[in-house]
Enzyme design. Structure first.
Site, PDB file in Angstrom:
ATOM      1  N   LYS A  11       0.826  -1.209   0.000  1.00  0.00           N
ATOM      2  CA  LYS A  11       0.000   0.000   0.000  1.00  0.00           C
ATOM      3  C   LYS A  11       0.869   1.272   0.000  1.00  0.00           C
ATOM      4  O   LYS A  11       2.080   1.207   0.238  1.00  0.00           O
ATOM      5  CB  LYS A  11      -0.942  -0.035   1.209  1.00  0.00           C
ATOM      6  CG  LYS A  11      -1.953  -1.200   1.165  1.00  0.00           C
ATOM      7  CD  LYS A  11      -2.922  -1.131   2.342  1.00  0.00           C
ATOM      8  CE  LYS A  11      -3.939  -2.273   2.299  1.00  0.00           C
ATOM      9  NZ  LYS A  11      -4.938  -2.165   3.397  1.00  0.00           N
ATOM     10  N   TYR A  51     -12.305  -2.452  -3.705  1.00  0.00           N
ATOM     11  CA  TYR A  51     -12.822  -2.592  -2.345  1.00  0.00           C
ATOM     12  C   TYR A  51     -14.359  -2.549  -2.309  1.00  0.00           C
ATOM     13  O   TYR A  51     -14.928  -2.240  -1.252  1.00  0.00           O
ATOM     14  CB  TYR A  51     -12.240  -1.506  -1.450  1.00  0.00           C
ATOM     15  CG  TYR A  51     -10.846  -1.823  -0.930  1.00  0.00           C
ATOM     16  CD1 TYR A  51     -10.622  -2.934  -0.116  1.00  0.00           C
ATOM     17  CD2 TYR A  51      -9.751  -1.014  -1.236  1.00  0.00           C
ATOM     18  CE1 TYR A  51      -9.350  -3.236   0.363  1.00  0.00           C
ATOM     19  CE2 TYR A  51      -8.473  -1.304  -0.762  1.00  0.00           C
ATOM     20  CZ  TYR A  51      -8.292  -2.419   0.048  1.00  0.00           C
ATOM     21  OH  TYR A  51      -7.038  -2.720   0.536  1.00  0.00           O
ATOM     22  N   ASN A 114      -2.045   0.318   6.713  1.00  0.00           N
ATOM     23  CA  ASN A 114      -1.510  -0.925   7.279  1.00  0.00           C
ATOM     24  C   ASN A 114      -0.643  -1.731   6.316  1.00  0.00           C
ATOM     25  O   ASN A 114      -0.592  -2.955   6.386  1.00  0.00           O
ATOM     26  CB  ASN A 114      -2.634  -1.757   7.911  1.00  0.00           C
ATOM     27  CG  ASN A 114      -3.666  -2.190   6.893  1.00  0.00           C
ATOM     28  OD1 ASN A 114      -3.535  -1.877   5.720  1.00  0.00           O
ATOM     29  ND2 ASN A 114      -4.665  -2.917   7.337  1.00  0.00           N
ATOM     30  N   HIS A 117      -2.032  -5.464   1.504  1.00  0.00           N
ATOM     31  CA  HIS A 117      -3.293  -6.175   1.295  1.00  0.00           C
ATOM     32  C   HIS A 117      -2.967  -7.591   0.875  1.00  0.00           C
ATOM     33  O   HIS A 117      -1.984  -7.818   0.154  1.00  0.00           O
ATOM     34  CB  HIS A 117      -4.115  -5.510   0.175  1.00  0.00           C
ATOM     35  CG  HIS A 117      -5.256  -6.379  -0.281  1.00  0.00           C
ATOM     36  ND1 HIS A 117      -6.475  -6.389   0.354  1.00  0.00           N
ATOM     37  CD2 HIS A 117      -5.331  -7.323  -1.266  1.00  0.00           C
ATOM     38  CE1 HIS A 117      -7.253  -7.288  -0.232  1.00  0.00           C
ATOM     39  NE2 HIS A 117      -6.590  -7.864  -1.212  1.00  0.00           N
ATOM     40  N   GLU A 128      -9.536 -11.027  -7.448  1.00  0.00           N
ATOM     41  CA  GLU A 128      -8.596  -9.905  -7.277  1.00  0.00           C
ATOM     42  C   GLU A 128      -7.429  -9.978  -8.271  1.00  0.00           C
ATOM     43  O   GLU A 128      -6.974  -8.944  -8.763  1.00  0.00           O
ATOM     44  CB  GLU A 128      -8.077  -9.893  -5.837  1.00  0.00           C
ATOM     45  CG  GLU A 128      -9.170  -9.507  -4.841  1.00  0.00           C
ATOM     46  CD  GLU A 128      -8.696  -9.448  -3.395  1.00  0.00           C
ATOM     47  OE1 GLU A 128      -9.480  -8.983  -2.552  1.00  0.00           O
ATOM     48  OE2 GLU A 128      -7.539  -9.852  -3.105  1.00  0.00           O
TER      49      GLU A 128
HETATM   50  N1  UDP Z   1      -9.834  -0.801   7.362  1.00  0.00           N
HETATM   51  C1  UDP Z   1      -9.885   0.418   7.980  1.00  0.00           C
HETATM   52  N2  UDP Z   1     -10.562   0.538   9.172  1.00  0.00           N
HETATM   53  C2  UDP Z   1     -11.171  -0.532   9.771  1.00  0.00           C
HETATM   54  C3  UDP Z   1     -11.100  -1.785   9.137  1.00  0.00           C
HETATM   55  C4  UDP Z   1     -10.433  -1.898   7.929  1.00  0.00           C
HETATM   56  O1  UDP Z   1      -9.342   1.385   7.470  1.00  0.00           O
HETATM   57  O2  UDP Z   1     -11.759  -0.365  10.836  1.00  0.00           O
HETATM   58  C5  UDP Z   1      -9.123  -0.917   6.081  1.00  0.00           C
HETATM   59  C6  UDP Z   1      -7.728  -1.509   6.276  1.00  0.00           C
HETATM   60  O3  UDP Z   1      -6.841  -0.836   5.392  1.00  0.00           O
HETATM   61  C7  UDP Z   1      -7.925  -2.950   5.850  1.00  0.00           C
HETATM   62  C8  UDP Z   1      -8.967  -2.804   4.748  1.00  0.00           C
HETATM   63  O4  UDP Z   1      -9.833  -1.785   5.196  1.00  0.00           O
HETATM   64  O5  UDP Z   1      -6.714  -3.523   5.407  1.00  0.00           O
HETATM   65  C9  UDP Z   1      -9.761  -4.052   4.457  1.00  0.00           C
HETATM   66  O6  UDP Z   1     -10.316  -4.544   5.654  1.00  0.00           O
HETATM   67  P1  UDP Z   1     -10.312  -6.094   5.998  1.00  0.00           P
HETATM   68  O7  UDP Z   1     -11.169  -6.285   7.189  1.00  0.00           O
HETATM   69  O8  UDP Z   1     -10.643  -6.867   4.757  1.00  0.00           O
HETATM   70  O9  UDP Z   1      -8.786  -6.365   6.460  1.00  0.00           O
HETATM   71  P2  UDP Z   1      -7.552  -7.112   5.771  1.00  0.00           P
HETATM   72  O10 UDP Z   1      -8.104  -8.270   5.002  1.00  0.00           O
HETATM   73  O11 UDP Z   1      -6.861  -6.104   4.895  1.00  0.00           O
HETATM   74  O12 UDP Z   1      -6.692  -7.528   6.937  1.00  0.00           O
END
Ligand code: UDP
Length: 141
Positions: A11, A51, A114, A117, A128
């Site tokens: 990211k 997304y 974070n 992805h 994807e």
């Molecule tokens: N995200 C966020 N706030 C939240 C939860 C998720 O900004 O409270 C963002 C974060 O960047 C995350 C992405 O949305 O990586 C997708 O969320 P998911 O729950 O699918 O997490 P991941 O699979 O990336 O661990």
């Protein structure tokens, strides 16, 4: 165990930190091969489409704004159990909860920014990968 492919994105925060190589080392160290890769600065439409599953979530707009804030590095990883293995390397979504030594524990600042992805299942991985790469751009190794 099955040979799988998964979609990974480094990211904007991690690209800005100049840790693409360090993250690739972790993939390679875990036996995952990079079989497709490209750098891109996503458009808003591309990020929203990627997304789309999170469209109704309160963090959707901030997530899209973040994902288009700078270039990202997009890759397909291939290897035994690649989907779960990549999720393990990434660590928990919230870096504060991510296990020591994971990518998010070491390189991520917050739950919004974070670092990486990774696809969360076989069906998602297929969708994807096809979202960013034509089959001719993915190289069997
Ligand atoms: N995200 C966020 N706030 C939240 C939860 C998720 O900004 O409270 C963002 C974060 O960047 C995350 C992405 O949305 O990586 C997708 O969320 P998911 O729950 O699918 O997490 P991941 O699979 O990336 O661990």
């Amino acid at each position: 165990m099955a040979i799988e492919r998964t979609l990974s994105i480094i990211k904007p925060d991690a690209v800005a930190k100049n840790v693409i190589g360090q993250i690739y080392s972790r993939f390679e160290g875990a036996g995952l091969k990079v079989v497709a890769a490209r750098m891109a600065h996503l458009s808003r439409a591309e990020a929203e489409g990627f997304y789309a599953v999170h469209k109704a979530r309160p963090f959707f707009k901030d997530l899209v704004d973040f994902m288009i804030s700078g270039p990202v590095m997009i890759q397909v990883l291939e290897g035994e159990n690649a989907i779960a293995k990549n999720r393990e390397l990434m660590g928990a979504t919230n870096p504060k909860e991510a296990a020591a030594g994971t990518i998010r524990a070491d390189f991520a600042e917050s739950i919004d920014a974070n670092a990486v992805h990774g696809s969360d299942g076989a069906d998602t991985a297929a969708v994807e990968i096809a979202y960013f790469f034509r089959s001719s751009q993915v190289f069997a190794r």
